[in-house]
Design a protein around this motif. Structure first.
Motif, PDB file in Angstrom:
ATOM      1  N   ALA A  19     100.383  98.360 115.026  1.00  0.00           N
ATOM      2  CA  ALA A  19     101.745  98.900 115.066  1.00  0.00           C
ATOM      3  C   ALA A  19     102.326  99.031 113.661  1.00  0.00           C
ATOM      4  CB  ALA A  19     102.629  98.002 115.928  1.00  0.00           C
ATOM      5  N   ARG A  20     101.952  98.114 112.777  1.00  0.00           N
ATOM      6  CA  ARG A  20     102.471  98.141 111.406  1.00  0.00           C
ATOM      7  C   ARG A  20     101.646  99.034 110.485  1.00  0.00           C
ATOM      8  NH1 ARG A  20     102.803  92.455 112.485  1.00  0.00           N
ATOM      9  NH2 ARG A  20     100.847  92.165 111.306  1.00  0.00           N
ATOM     10  N   GLY A  21     100.577  99.621 111.033  1.00  0.00           N
ATOM     11  CA  GLY A  21      99.720 100.466 110.219  1.00  0.00           C
ATOM     12  C   GLY A  21      98.779  99.694 109.326  1.00  0.00           C
ATOM     13  N   GLU A  22      98.561  98.411 109.637  1.00  0.00           N
ATOM     14  CA  GLU A  22      97.673  97.580 108.837  1.00  0.00           C
ATOM     15  C   GLU A  22      96.240  97.665 109.362  1.00  0.00           C
ATOM     16  OE1 GLU A  22      99.330  93.696 109.089  1.00  0.00           O
ATOM     17  OE2 GLU A  22     101.184  94.219 108.032  1.00  0.00           O
ATOM     18  N   HIS A  23      95.319  97.222 108.550  1.00  0.00           N
ATOM     19  CA  HIS A  23      93.905  97.197 108.944  1.00  0.00           C
ATOM     20  C   HIS A  23      93.708  96.205 110.104  1.00  0.00           C
ATOM     21  CE1 HIS A  23      89.567  97.777 108.091  1.00  0.00           C
ATOM     22  NE2 HIS A  23      89.457  96.542 108.541  1.00  0.00           N
ATOM     23  N   VAL A  24      93.032  96.649 111.161  1.00  0.00           N
ATOM     24  CA  VAL A  24      92.693  95.758 112.275  1.00  0.00           C
ATOM     25  C   VAL A  24      91.409  95.038 111.897  1.00  0.00           C
ATOM     26  CG1 VAL A  24      92.049  95.626 114.703  1.00  0.00           C
ATOM     27  CG2 VAL A  24      93.819  97.242 113.966  1.00  0.00           C
ATOM     28  N   ARG A  25      91.520  93.775 111.624  1.00  0.00           N
ATOM     29  CA  ARG A  25      90.379  93.007 111.114  1.00  0.00           C
ATOM     30  C   ARG A  25      89.313  92.828 112.188  1.00  0.00           C
ATOM     31  NH1 ARG A  25      92.548  87.551 108.939  1.00  0.00           N
ATOM     32  NH2 ARG A  25      90.325  87.316 108.465  1.00  0.00           N
ATOM     33  N   ARG A  26      88.081  93.125 111.807  1.00  0.00           N
ATOM     34  CA  ARG A  26      86.973  92.985 112.747  1.00  0.00           C
ATOM     35  C   ARG A  26      86.804  91.530 113.185  1.00  0.00           C
ATOM     36  NH1 ARG A  26      82.525  96.036 114.533  1.00  0.00           N
ATOM     37  NH2 ARG A  26      81.437  94.700 116.038  1.00  0.00           N
ATOM     38  N   THR A  27      87.056  90.599 112.284  1.00  0.00           N
ATOM     39  CA  THR A  27      86.929  89.189 112.665  1.00  0.00           C
ATOM     40  C   THR A  27      87.941  88.820 113.745  1.00  0.00           C
ATOM     41  OG1 THR A  27      88.388  88.592 110.811  1.00  0.00           O
ATOM     42  CG2 THR A  27      86.000  88.451 110.446  1.00  0.00           C
ATOM     43  N   SER A  28      89.144  89.396 113.696  1.00  0.00           N
ATOM     44  CA  SER A  28      90.149  89.125 114.736  1.00  0.00           C
ATOM     45  C   SER A  28      89.690  89.670 116.078  1.00  0.00           C
ATOM     46  CB  SER A  28      91.489  89.754 114.346  1.00  0.00           C
ATOM     47  OG  SER A  28      91.996  89.193 113.155  1.00  0.00           O
ATOM     48  N   VAL A  29      89.105  90.865 116.043  1.00  0.00           N
ATOM     49  CA  VAL A  29      88.595  91.477 117.274  1.00  0.00           C
ATOM     50  C   VAL A  29      87.459  90.641 117.848  1.00  0.00           C
ATOM     51  CG1 VAL A  29      87.483  93.522 118.259  1.00  0.00           C
ATOM     52  CG2 VAL A  29      89.307  93.785 116.560  1.00  0.00           C
ATOM     53  N   ASP A  30      86.550  90.197 116.989  1.00  0.00           N
ATOM     54  CA  ASP A  30      85.418  89.390 117.456  1.00  0.00           C
ATOM     55  C   ASP A  30      85.885  88.051 118.017  1.00  0.00           C
ATOM     56  OD1 ASP A  30      83.629  91.359 116.767  1.00  0.00           O
ATOM     57  OD2 ASP A  30      83.074  90.453 114.846  1.00  0.00           O
ATOM     58  N   ASP A  31      86.881  87.445 117.383  1.00  0.00           N
ATOM     59  CA  ASP A  31      87.403  86.169 117.877  1.00  0.00           C
ATOM     60  C   ASP A  31      88.048  86.345 119.249  1.00  0.00           C
ATOM     61  OD1 ASP A  31      86.563  84.899 115.597  1.00  0.00           O
ATOM     62  OD2 ASP A  31      88.541  84.872 114.631  1.00  0.00           O
TER      63      ASP A  31
END
Length: 381
Positions: free
Chosen positions: A155-167
């Motif tokens: 929503a803020r236009g920031e990078h969606v971290r792959r580590t967050s997705v994997d967690d």
């Protein structure tokens, strides 16, 4: 392997009994085993402990015949172990749709098959993964917080971290493996934020479905991760539209439907998402008859992973309470999936019956409503 004495036998169903003769002979080391041909009219000789199918899933007539044979009364419902010729995702779906409990590739050793059958004969079957260090409820709450981090970053236009997705993916899979889809739904249904609730419902259903289909651990991760991110583009939809309590105007519907391409472009530009995941984000509203969006694709143009997540997406939308209608009872929601033959993959819908059955739990009366008409709002955007 020593012979295990039992008053029940293994039934081996084969479309080529001559080819299955060695397998039948080896299974006799475990328990009494007898073979019937797929198109033979032969009654079972004694109570059955388990069924092994050595049948190809390429021809619709063979699949329907196997479904008929397996539907014949045998006193008790028993586990079904299917040996797969191609070990493809489609073949796995077809096998689960006819009731298979365990799936093995054609090159599996008889020792592996016997190892799966041994606890069945001893009536101690269990396919659930070992417990994790966190309780299911803790994993669900952790998944909610992790998803919130991902959605807010988008929503803020920031990078969606792959580590967050994997967690978050790991938290969902752990919660489903330990607590099952029932506990997942009970908790997620309590979340007030509609978009979070929907995305997490879809993700839990997809994780359960992939596990039921006995996908490899890595493929289960792919399915769960894709479901988790399928509606990421909604982070960029104006809240006035996303959370509107009344009917959307045609212009607002058009804006809402941009979420699929927005999510795709957001992840594509980051450059760290697999093509299969990007396809789910872009195509999860496409339907086999060409009536979906954004591009009106038809059957062969829609891959298997998209088809799977689409079923979970529609089912989740039906069993959740929305601002414009109450939630549907799971059996009624599954009936709508069945009535969408031609739009959804029939074999996948039949396989999804196991997930729908597990989700059929009592829910608060104020959540439930009558079956809703199938228009553009009553299914999903």
């Amino acid at each position: 392997m020593p012979y295990m004495s039992s008053d029940r036998a293994i039934l081996l169903i084969s479309d080529r009994p001559d080819r299955s003769r060695d397998l039948a002979h080896r299974l006799c080391d475990l328990c009494a085993c007898y073979t019937i041909g797929l198109y033979e009219q032969q009654a079972t000789a004694q109570p059955v402990a388990a069924v092994v199918t050595d049948v190809g899933f390429r021809h619709p007539a063979d699949i329907e015949r196997l479904r008929h044979v397996l539907s014949q009364p045998r006193g008790l419902a028993v586990p079904i172990l299917a040996i797969l010729r191609d070990n493809s995702h489609l073949e796995r779906v077809q096998a689960v749709a006819v009731g298979a409990t365990f799936l093995f590739p054609a090159n599996a050793s008889v020792s592996d098959i016997s190892a799966a059958l041994a606890p069945i004969i001893r009536s101690t079957i269990s396919w659930v993964e070992p417990a994790t260090s966190l309780a299911p409820g803790q994993n669900i709450e952790q998944a909610r917080l992790q998803f919130g981090t991902i959605f807010n970053a988008a929503a803020r236009g920031e990078h969606v971290r792959r580590t967050s997705v994997d967690d978050a993916t790991a938290s969902v899979m752990a919660a489903i493996a330990e607590g099952g889809i029932r506990q997942w739904l009970d908790v997620v249904w309590t979340y007030d934020e509609a978009t979070y609730q929907h995305c997490l419902l879809v993700t839990g259903l997809a994780a359960e479905f992939a596990a039921r289909l006995q996908f490899t651990r890595n493929d289960q991760k792919h399915v769960t991760r894709a479901a988790l991110l399928h509606d990421l583009g909604k982070a960029k939809i104006p809240l006035a539209i996303l959370n509107k309590s009344g009917a959307l105007t045609s212009e607002e519907v058009g804006i809402m439907r941009t979420h699929a391409r927005i999510g795709y472009e957001l992840l594509f530009e980051q450059g760290d998402s697999e093509p299969e995941l990007l396809e789910v984000v872009l195509r999860h509203h496409e339907l086999l008859d060409g009536s979906g969006y954004p591009d009106g694709l038809i059957g062969p143009q829609i891959n298997d992973l998209v088809r799977l997540v689409t079923i979970c997406d529609i089912y989740a939308a039906l069993i959740e309470r929305r601002s414009y209608r109450q939630a549907m009872e799971p059996a009624a929601a599954f009936k709508i999936l069945q009535e969408m033959e031609g739009k959804l993959e029939g074999a996948l819908v039949r396989a999804f019956a196991q997930v729908a059955e597990k989700s059929a739990v009592p829910v608060a009366n104020d959540r439930l409503g009558p079956a809703c008409p199938q228009d553009s709002r009553s299914i999903y955007y």
